[in-house]
Design an enzyme around this catalytic site. Sequence first.
Site, PDB file in Angstrom:
ATOM      1  N   SER A  51      53.878 -12.922   7.202  1.00  0.00           N
ATOM      2  CA  SER A  51      54.359 -14.160   8.170  1.00  0.00           C
ATOM      3  C   SER A  51      55.807 -13.780   8.557  1.00  0.00           C
ATOM      4  O   SER A  51      56.399 -13.098   7.894  1.00  0.00           O
ATOM      5  CB  SER A  51      53.962 -15.450   7.507  1.00  0.00           C
ATOM      6  OG  SER A  51      54.820 -15.487   6.455  1.00  0.00           O
ATOM      7  N   ASP A  83      52.081 -11.327  11.096  1.00  0.00           N
ATOM      8  CA  ASP A  83      51.368 -12.362  11.272  1.00  0.00           C
ATOM      9  C   ASP A  83      51.989 -13.642  11.722  1.00  0.00           C
ATOM     10  O   ASP A  83      53.091 -13.957  11.335  1.00  0.00           O
ATOM     11  CB  ASP A  83      50.678 -12.382   9.892  1.00  0.00           C
ATOM     12  CG  ASP A  83      49.456 -13.301   9.426  1.00  0.00           C
ATOM     13  OD1 ASP A  83      48.780 -13.340  10.601  1.00  0.00           O
ATOM     14  OD2 ASP A  83      49.203 -13.757   8.558  1.00  0.00           O
ATOM     15  N   HIS A  84      51.200 -14.438  12.263  1.00  0.00           N
ATOM     16  CA  HIS A  84      51.717 -15.680  12.662  1.00  0.00           C
ATOM     17  C   HIS A  84      52.995 -15.657  13.293  1.00  0.00           C
ATOM     18  O   HIS A  84      53.935 -16.598  12.781  1.00  0.00           O
ATOM     19  CB  HIS A  84      51.504 -16.713  11.745  1.00  0.00           C
ATOM     20  CG  HIS A  84      49.921 -17.172  11.371  1.00  0.00           C
ATOM     21  ND1 HIS A  84      49.545 -18.025  12.211  1.00  0.00           N
ATOM     22  CD2 HIS A  84      49.346 -16.888  10.360  1.00  0.00           C
ATOM     23  CE1 HIS A  84      48.325 -18.151  11.841  1.00  0.00           C
ATOM     24  NE2 HIS A  84      48.168 -17.383  10.810  1.00  0.00           N
ATOM     25  N   GLU A 141      45.957 -16.477  19.734  1.00  0.00           N
ATOM     26  CA  GLU A 141      45.303 -17.389  18.980  1.00  0.00           C
ATOM     27  C   GLU A 141      45.094 -18.671  19.824  1.00  0.00           C
ATOM     28  O   GLU A 141      46.084 -19.232  20.641  1.00  0.00           O
ATOM     29  CB  GLU A 141      46.154 -17.905  17.601  1.00  0.00           C
ATOM     30  CG  GLU A 141      45.749 -18.820  16.992  1.00  0.00           C
ATOM     31  CD  GLU A 141      46.118 -19.188  15.487  1.00  0.00           C
ATOM     32  OE1 GLU A 141      46.538 -18.238  14.919  1.00  0.00           O
ATOM     33  OE2 GLU A 141      45.830 -20.290  14.955  1.00  0.00           O
ATOM     34  N   HIS A 189      43.913 -23.516   6.941  1.00  0.00           N
ATOM     35  CA  HIS A 189      44.895 -22.381   5.821  1.00  0.00           C
ATOM     36  C   HIS A 189      44.960 -23.068   4.604  1.00  0.00           C
ATOM     37  O   HIS A 189      44.872 -24.185   4.461  1.00  0.00           O
ATOM     38  CB  HIS A 189      46.226 -22.397   6.483  1.00  0.00           C
ATOM     39  CG  HIS A 189      46.356 -21.274   7.625  1.00  0.00           C
ATOM     40  ND1 HIS A 189      47.080 -21.369   8.563  1.00  0.00           N
ATOM     41  CD2 HIS A 189      45.859 -19.668   7.627  1.00  0.00           C
ATOM     42  CE1 HIS A 189      46.962 -20.169   9.502  1.00  0.00           C
ATOM     43  NE2 HIS A 189      46.196 -19.197   8.691  1.00  0.00           N
ATOM     44  N   GLY A 190      44.964 -22.306   3.610  1.00  0.00           N
ATOM     45  CA  GLY A 190      44.941 -22.721   2.192  1.00  0.00           C
ATOM     46  C   GLY A 190      43.540 -22.896   1.639  1.00  0.00           C
ATOM     47  O   GLY A 190      42.545 -22.928   2.252  1.00  0.00           O
ATOM     48  N   HIS A 219      40.994 -16.546  10.593  1.00  0.00           N
ATOM     49  CA  HIS A 219      41.931 -16.660   9.742  1.00  0.00           C
ATOM     50  C   HIS A 219      41.464 -17.704   8.491  1.00  0.00           C
ATOM     51  O   HIS A 219      40.586 -18.239   8.790  1.00  0.00           O
ATOM     52  CB  HIS A 219      43.160 -17.474  10.393  1.00  0.00           C
ATOM     53  CG  HIS A 219      44.168 -16.411  11.122  1.00  0.00           C
ATOM     54  ND1 HIS A 219      45.564 -16.267  10.824  1.00  0.00           N
ATOM     55  CD2 HIS A 219      43.875 -15.630  12.093  1.00  0.00           C
ATOM     56  CE1 HIS A 219      45.934 -15.048  11.369  1.00  0.00           C
ATOM     57  NE2 HIS A 219      45.036 -14.948  12.578  1.00  0.00           N
ATOM     58  N   ASN A 243      45.187 -15.104   2.334  1.00  0.00           N
ATOM     59  CA  ASN A 243      46.464 -15.104   1.540  1.00  0.00           C
ATOM     60  C   ASN A 243      46.474 -16.010   0.606  1.00  0.00           C
ATOM     61  O   ASN A 243      46.823 -15.558  -0.649  1.00  0.00           O
ATOM     62  CB  ASN A 243      47.454 -15.715   2.851  1.00  0.00           C
ATOM     63  CG  ASN A 243      48.950 -15.394   2.030  1.00  0.00           C
ATOM     64  OD1 ASN A 243      49.157 -14.958   1.217  1.00  0.00           O
ATOM     65  ND2 ASN A 243      49.958 -15.818   3.023  1.00  0.00           N
ATOM     66  N   THR A 244      46.088 -17.451   0.628  1.00  0.00           N
ATOM     67  CA  THR A 244      46.200 -18.084  -0.682  1.00  0.00           C
ATOM     68  C   THR A 244      45.470 -17.470  -1.800  1.00  0.00           C
ATOM     69  O   THR A 244      45.891 -17.588  -2.837  1.00  0.00           O
ATOM     70  CB  THR A 244      45.457 -19.440  -0.164  1.00  0.00           C
ATOM     71  OG1 THR A 244      46.132 -19.663   0.817  1.00  0.00           O
ATOM     72  CG2 THR A 244      45.826 -20.517  -1.411  1.00  0.00           C
TER      73      THR A 244
HETATM   74  O1  G3H Z   1      47.113 -15.482   8.336  1.00  0.00           O
HETATM   75  C1  G3H Z   1      47.124 -15.752   7.147  1.00  0.00           C
HETATM   76  C2  G3H Z   1      45.765 -16.217   6.795  1.00  0.00           C
HETATM   77  O2  G3H Z   1      45.119 -16.861   7.822  1.00  0.00           O
HETATM   78  C3  G3H Z   1      45.535 -16.959   5.329  1.00  0.00           C
HETATM   79  O3  G3H Z   1      44.637 -17.885   5.059  1.00  0.00           O
HETATM   80  O4  G3H Z   1      45.886 -18.799   3.102  1.00  0.00           O
HETATM   81  O5  G3H Z   1      43.617 -19.659   3.862  1.00  0.00           O
HETATM   82  O6  G3H Z   1      43.679 -17.251   3.082  1.00  0.00           O
HETATM   83  P1  G3H Z   1      44.589 -18.360   3.772  1.00  0.00           P
HETATM   84 ZN    ZN Z   2      46.665 -17.453   9.273  1.00  0.00          ZN
END
Ligand code: G3H
Ligand code: ZN
Length: 295
Positions: A51, A83-84, A141, A189-190, A219, A243-244
């Site tokens: 990111s 990313d993003h 997106e 996210h998360g 995502h 990611n999380t």
């Molecule tokens: O771009 C990153 C992802 O969308 C991560 O999402 O943290 O919910 O896995 P996440």
């Molecule tokens: Zn994302």
Amino acid sequence: MTTNLTLKDILQKAQKEGWATGHFNFSELDQMRAIVEACYEIKSPAIIGLSEGERKHLGLKEAVALRDVMRGEYKVPIFLNADHSKSIEAAKQAVDAGFDSVHIDLSALPFEQNMAGTKEVVEYAKNKFSIFNFQFSIEGELGYLKGESKIQKEKIAVNPEDYTKPEEAVRFVKETGINRLAIVVGNIHGISLDEPSLDIERIKEIRSAVPEEVALVLHAGSGIPDEQIKEAIKAGIANIHINTDIRVAYVEGLKRSLQEKPEEVAVYKIDQQAIDDLKKVVVEKLKLFGATGRT
Ligand code: G3H
Ligand code: ZN
């Protein structure tokens, strides 16, 4: 690499064969190596992403140099994604730095502005690279994707009004010329307090409306139950971002090491647990996505 397939080829293959590529975020060399080693061990391609915050921490040129070194060392198809990218400028910087892919995320802007800005990034990349060998991949997106990559402490309301609309997706893809489309279908996210509930029908509708050369991206893959992930792939998702889940694995591993070895001052002896734990999660996710043995 054991294959010369481009990211676009791999996404098309995934879509046709009913599996998904993983996209894993990192901000440190150790995390990146753990992801690449996981790919190497189970013969899986992957997108490795940063990111804006993550790439500010590691450095754009550093990320590109590390990608080149690891491609040479492990010979697995790994692709570096910005990313993003929340501004046109940030996306262009990643194109210039030598990334393989950019995710231009102007989804917070009104539809027309999102479309115009995304198109500008596509044009920029096309002008930069040979049109006859255009391997660069661009993701746009559409929809309102809430949350950040962390363990949520409060409930986040999901509103179907924020989901990606198939008719808008068709126009967006046509006018921007993107290669991948990130969609909003109940994902947050998360790791959320409530169990996410993906709108699988909406994924199917978008998939059948959008040309097949455009890959659909999910995502916010952390915390989504395995069964829903499998259904989403069946419905046409070709790439899933995590990611999380790997952030948590890494930090929990670090905390454990620090507790178990309170006297240790050699960082490389402290962070091995974190690296191993992160790698384990990446392997599990790639297996879940059906991405093993695909290099
Ligand atoms: O771009 C990153 C992802 O969308 C991560 O999402 O943290 O919910 O896995 P996440
Ligand atoms: Zn994302």
